[in-house]
Design a protein around this motif. Structure first.
Motif, PDB file in Angstrom:
ATOM      1  N   VAL A 389     -47.679  54.998 -17.970  1.00  0.00           N
ATOM      2  CA  VAL A 389     -48.162  55.609 -16.896  1.00  0.00           C
ATOM      3  C   VAL A 389     -47.667  56.356 -17.105  1.00  0.00           C
ATOM      4  O   VAL A 389     -47.662  58.014 -15.613  1.00  0.00           O
ATOM      5  N   SER A 390     -45.964  55.742 -16.789  1.00  0.00           N
ATOM      6  CA  SER A 390     -44.593  56.196 -16.279  1.00  0.00           C
ATOM      7  C   SER A 390     -44.593  57.344 -17.426  1.00  0.00           C
ATOM      8  O   SER A 390     -44.070  58.564 -16.183  1.00  0.00           O
ATOM      9  N   SER A 391     -44.199  57.315 -18.353  1.00  0.00           N
ATOM     10  CA  SER A 391     -44.558  58.042 -19.155  1.00  0.00           C
ATOM     11  C   SER A 391     -45.271  59.253 -19.254  1.00  0.00           C
ATOM     12  O   SER A 391     -44.575  60.279 -19.329  1.00  0.00           O
ATOM     13  N   PHE A 392     -46.575  59.305 -19.018  1.00  0.00           N
ATOM     14  CA  PHE A 392     -47.966  60.586 -18.769  1.00  0.00           C
ATOM     15  C   PHE A 392     -46.720  61.292 -17.615  1.00  0.00           C
ATOM     16  O   PHE A 392     -46.694  62.473 -17.421  1.00  0.00           O
ATOM     17  N   MET A 393     -46.782  60.278 -16.471  1.00  0.00           N
ATOM     18  CA  MET A 393     -46.509  61.059 -15.036  1.00  0.00           C
ATOM     19  C   MET A 393     -44.855  62.055 -15.649  1.00  0.00           C
ATOM     20  O   MET A 393     -44.993  62.818 -14.600  1.00  0.00           O
ATOM     21  N   ASN A 394     -44.026  61.256 -15.881  1.00  0.00           N
ATOM     22  CA  ASN A 394     -42.776  62.307 -16.245  1.00  0.00           C
ATOM     23  C   ASN A 394     -42.652  63.034 -17.804  1.00  0.00           C
ATOM     24  O   ASN A 394     -41.359  63.124 -17.774  1.00  0.00           O
ATOM     25  N   SER A 395     -43.576  63.177 -17.966  1.00  0.00           N
ATOM     26  CA  SER A 395     -43.786  64.446 -19.714  1.00  0.00           C
ATOM     27  C   SER A 395     -44.834  65.114 -19.682  1.00  0.00           C
ATOM     28  O   SER A 395     -45.731  64.954 -18.927  1.00  0.00           O
ATOM     29  N   ASN A 396     -45.136  65.522 -20.803  1.00  0.00           N
ATOM     30  CA  ASN A 396     -45.977  66.907 -20.790  1.00  0.00           C
ATOM     31  C   ASN A 396     -47.142  66.314 -21.736  1.00  0.00           C
ATOM     32  O   ASN A 396     -48.102  66.798 -22.452  1.00  0.00           O
ATOM     33  N   MET A 397     -46.912  64.528 -22.528  1.00  0.00           N
ATOM     34  CA  MET A 397     -47.734  63.743 -22.729  1.00  0.00           C
ATOM     35  C   MET A 397     -49.537  64.030 -22.300  1.00  0.00           C
ATOM     36  O   MET A 397     -49.473  64.193 -20.980  1.00  0.00           O
ATOM     37  N   SER A 398     -50.198  64.757 -22.958  1.00  0.00           N
ATOM     38  CA  SER A 398     -51.644  64.582 -23.028  1.00  0.00           C
ATOM     39  C   SER A 398     -52.592  63.524 -22.997  1.00  0.00           C
ATOM     40  O   SER A 398     -52.375  62.614 -22.989  1.00  0.00           O
ATOM     41  N   SER A 399     -53.645  63.803 -21.720  1.00  0.00           N
ATOM     42  CA  SER A 399     -54.678  62.585 -21.894  1.00  0.00           C
ATOM     43  C   SER A 399     -54.604  61.465 -22.948  1.00  0.00           C
ATOM     44  O   SER A 399     -55.501  60.543 -23.018  1.00  0.00           O
ATOM     45  N   LYS A 400     -55.246  63.069 -23.890  1.00  0.00           N
ATOM     46  CA  LYS A 400     -55.394  61.763 -25.014  1.00  0.00           C
ATOM     47  C   LYS A 400     -54.425  61.035 -25.779  1.00  0.00           C
ATOM     48  O   LYS A 400     -54.305  60.246 -25.926  1.00  0.00           O
ATOM     49  N   GLU A 401     -52.940  61.876 -25.929  1.00  0.00           N
ATOM     50  CA  GLU A 401     -52.547  61.173 -25.963  1.00  0.00           C
ATOM     51  C   GLU A 401     -52.076  59.446 -25.186  1.00  0.00           C
ATOM     52  O   GLU A 401     -51.574  58.694 -25.644  1.00  0.00           O
ATOM     53  N   ALA A 402     -51.927  59.729 -23.738  1.00  0.00           N
ATOM     54  CA  ALA A 402     -52.173  58.124 -22.700  1.00  0.00           C
ATOM     55  C   ALA A 402     -53.173  57.118 -23.186  1.00  0.00           C
ATOM     56  O   ALA A 402     -52.754  56.621 -23.195  1.00  0.00           O
ATOM     57  N   VAL A 403     -54.078  58.406 -23.564  1.00  0.00           N
ATOM     58  CA  VAL A 403     -55.175  56.606 -24.393  1.00  0.00           C
ATOM     59  C   VAL A 403     -54.789  56.115 -25.021  1.00  0.00           C
ATOM     60  O   VAL A 403     -54.541  54.754 -25.108  1.00  0.00           O
ATOM     61  N   ALA A 404     -54.106  56.969 -26.144  1.00  0.00           N
ATOM     62  CA  ALA A 404     -54.392  55.621 -27.574  1.00  0.00           C
ATOM     63  C   ALA A 404     -52.771  54.751 -27.641  1.00  0.00           C
ATOM     64  O   ALA A 404     -53.057  54.413 -27.642  1.00  0.00           O
ATOM     65  N   LYS A 405     -51.577  55.462 -26.553  1.00  0.00           N
ATOM     66  CA  LYS A 405     -50.823  54.800 -26.178  1.00  0.00           C
ATOM     67  C   LYS A 405     -51.740  53.866 -25.241  1.00  0.00           C
ATOM     68  O   LYS A 405     -50.815  52.423 -25.498  1.00  0.00           O
ATOM     69  N   LEU A 406     -51.965  53.606 -24.672  1.00  0.00           N
ATOM     70  CA  LEU A 406     -52.595  52.836 -23.983  1.00  0.00           C
ATOM     71  C   LEU A 406     -53.781  51.785 -24.538  1.00  0.00           C
ATOM     72  O   LEU A 406     -53.392  50.099 -24.303  1.00  0.00           O
ATOM     73  N   LEU A 407     -54.507  51.944 -25.691  1.00  0.00           N
ATOM     74  CA  LEU A 407     -54.633  51.558 -26.379  1.00  0.00           C
ATOM     75  C   LEU A 407     -53.714  50.426 -27.207  1.00  0.00           C
ATOM     76  O   LEU A 407     -53.838  49.322 -27.303  1.00  0.00           O
ATOM     77  N   GLU A 408     -52.751  50.586 -28.014  1.00  0.00           N
ATOM     78  CA  GLU A 408     -51.697  50.159 -28.438  1.00  0.00           C
ATOM     79  C   GLU A 408     -51.356  49.457 -27.264  1.00  0.00           C
ATOM     80  O   GLU A 408     -50.355  47.551 -27.818  1.00  0.00           O
ATOM     81  N   ALA A 409     -51.064  49.002 -25.810  1.00  0.00           N
ATOM     82  CA  ALA A 409     -50.023  48.709 -25.087  1.00  0.00           C
ATOM     83  C   ALA A 409     -50.542  47.393 -24.931  1.00  0.00           C
ATOM     84  O   ALA A 409     -50.955  46.444 -24.306  1.00  0.00           O
ATOM     85  N   ALA A 410     -52.355  47.339 -24.986  1.00  0.00           N
ATOM     86  CA  ALA A 410     -53.565  46.678 -24.219  1.00  0.00           C
ATOM     87  C   ALA A 410     -54.052  45.264 -25.945  1.00  0.00           C
ATOM     88  O   ALA A 410     -53.902  44.466 -25.116  1.00  0.00           O
ATOM     89  N   LYS A 411     -53.428  45.811 -27.061  1.00  0.00           N
ATOM     90  CA  LYS A 411     -53.239  45.205 -27.857  1.00  0.00           C
ATOM     91  C   LYS A 411     -51.818  43.763 -27.758  1.00  0.00           C
ATOM     92  O   LYS A 411     -51.945  42.502 -28.442  1.00  0.00           O
ATOM     93  N   LYS A 412     -51.345  44.170 -27.010  1.00  0.00           N
ATOM     94  CA  LYS A 412     -50.083  43.256 -26.041  1.00  0.00           C
ATOM     95  C   LYS A 412     -50.020  42.054 -25.362  1.00  0.00           C
ATOM     96  O   LYS A 412     -49.651  41.245 -24.968  1.00  0.00           O
ATOM     97  N   ARG A 413     -51.044  41.833 -24.805  1.00  0.00           N
ATOM     98  CA  ARG A 413     -52.773  40.949 -23.749  1.00  0.00           C
ATOM     99  C   ARG A 413     -51.859  39.380 -24.359  1.00  0.00           C
ATOM    100  O   ARG A 413     -51.888  39.288 -25.286  1.00  0.00           O
TER     101      ARG A 413
END
Length: 413
Positions: A389-413
């Protein structure tokens, strides 16, 4: 008995008996801003009134991240404090390490199971035993607004994210900052979780950010949530990076900014500044979240001490959950008491609304844990999600790219 032997015997007796009546209570916390510091001072006063010595261990900044770094160092070195402010799943993680004390003697004597909502009590227990004591319930999905700024801009506070852009633009044209914000990961996520809740509703929020369901994360709703965050981001001022949350609150208090998205600990800052709710400031649910409640519970874990003296520890836990402390602490801090059935007559209108909405949301299914404040996920997943979320806030990352990264983050539970 010879005088010397009698003296030694008395000295030995005192050495073993004194800790049973008085001890040193070292408390690690991050309550360092105005309203928070005032609340911590009340706890110190009550502990000292019971004959114990309070040793303050305050670590400012980072929404508690800095404090957790220091705490880990202390525990690894074999020198933990008596108590430390810890939240959510982290309580279970510390308990699993075998370093926490059992509070069952206090909890059974004072009937904590009947005093606390089950959703709260379960978080405080490890394998059925209390290892932590809750302090309060915070509502996170608040929007704090300066009514005078809105009046000068000729607009009303937005009730949905769809109307937010137009309202914020008019505020800026009137010469004000629309959104007061501090560019820190936990603050970025505080805004985003309110957006996600307002855009998708409680059921979606639970699936995506509590259960970390891949299908819910990889959905048009999450794309819309990130698109909305990008829109809100453009209405924050350029000086926000690194700003502490209470400084952002001051911008609303002083009429420099129109609104802030922050938990109800912000109300403690308004109170400390002598401001009156409904007159000098407004407490409103974040757009689209009027029928939901993201909760954040402050709590203290207690560590097993080498001397095995639990008198001071027990008194600390008992004091935290006592009616007098719950009353004064939550009025200062802006939160509501964690005890069921607490008399709210002395609380302000914002707190009364929070208490009412807490009960209503619990019944309707709108009560959800805050993922921005470590209440929803294990620390590894929570940190990874905050980074996205913070990377998205402070870059030009697209929403689709953010969702893909979120999916990867979710695997760390």
């Amino acid at each position: 008995m010879q005088p010397r032997r009698l003296t030694l015997a008395l000295a030995a007796a005192c050495a073993f008996s004194l800790p049973a009546f008085a001890g040193t209570v070292e408390v690690l916390h991050w309550w360092t801003s105005g309203g928070e510091a005032k609340s911590a001072a009340e706890l110190k006063k009550m502990i000292e009134a019971k004959g114990h010595t309070w040793k303050d261990f305050a670590v400012a900044g980072g929404g508690g991240d800095n404090a957790m770094t220091v705490l880990k160092t202390r525990v690894v070195s074999g020198n933990p404090p008596v108590a430390a402010q810890v939240k959510g799943p982290a309580i279970q993680e510390w308990a699993a390490e075998g370093v926490l004390a059992n509070l069952d003697n206090v909890s059974k004597a004072e009937k904590w199971d009947s005093l606390l909502p089950p959703v709260v009590a379960n978080v405080m227990k490890h394998k059925g035993h209390y290892v932590a004591v809750p302090v309060n319930v915070h509502r996170v999905n608040w929007m704090w607004a300066n009514p005078e700024v809105f009046k000068k801009a000729g607009v009303q506070p937005p009730k949905s994210w769809d109307e937010f852009d137009a309202v914020a633009t008019k505020i800026e044209k009137a010469g004000f900052i629309a959104v007061a914000h501090g560019g820190q990961p936990w603050q970025d996520n505080t805004v985003f979780e309110s957006i996600a809740l307002g855009v998708g509703g409680p059921a979606y929020y639970n699936k995506a950010f509590v259960k970390l369901d891949p299908a819910a994360i990889n959905s048009p709703t999450t794309i819309k949530a990130f698109d909305t965050l990008r829109m809100v981001r453009k209405h924050m001022d350029k000086d926000m990076p690194g700003r502490d949350w209470n400084l952002a609150t001051s911008m609303v208090i002083n009429g420099k900014a129109a609104m802030q998205f922050m938990g109800d600990w912000a109300k403690g800052e308004f109170a400390a500044a002598g401001k009156v709710p409904g007159k000098d400031y407004l407490c409103l649910a974040a757009p689209g979240t009027a029928n939901a409640f993201t909760f954040n519970i402050d709590s203290f874990i207690v560590f097993a001490q080498k001397n095995k003296d639990m008198k001071a520890t027990g008194d600390f836990a008992s004091t935290v959950l006592s009616t007098p402390f719950q009353e004064v602490f939550n009025q200062n801090k802006g939160s509501i008491p964690v005890r069921l059935g607490h008399d709210m007559s002395k609380f302000d209108d914002c707190a009364k609304k929070s208490a009412s909405d807490f009960v209503a949301s619990n019944k309707s299914g709108g009560l959800v844990p805050s993922f921005a404040h470590q209440m929803a996920q294990p620390s590894a997943a929570q940190g990874a999600i905050q980074d996205v979320v913070s990377s998205f806030m402070n870059s030009n990352m697209s929403s689709k790219e953010a969702v893909a990264k979120l999916l990867e983050a979710a695997k760390k539970r």
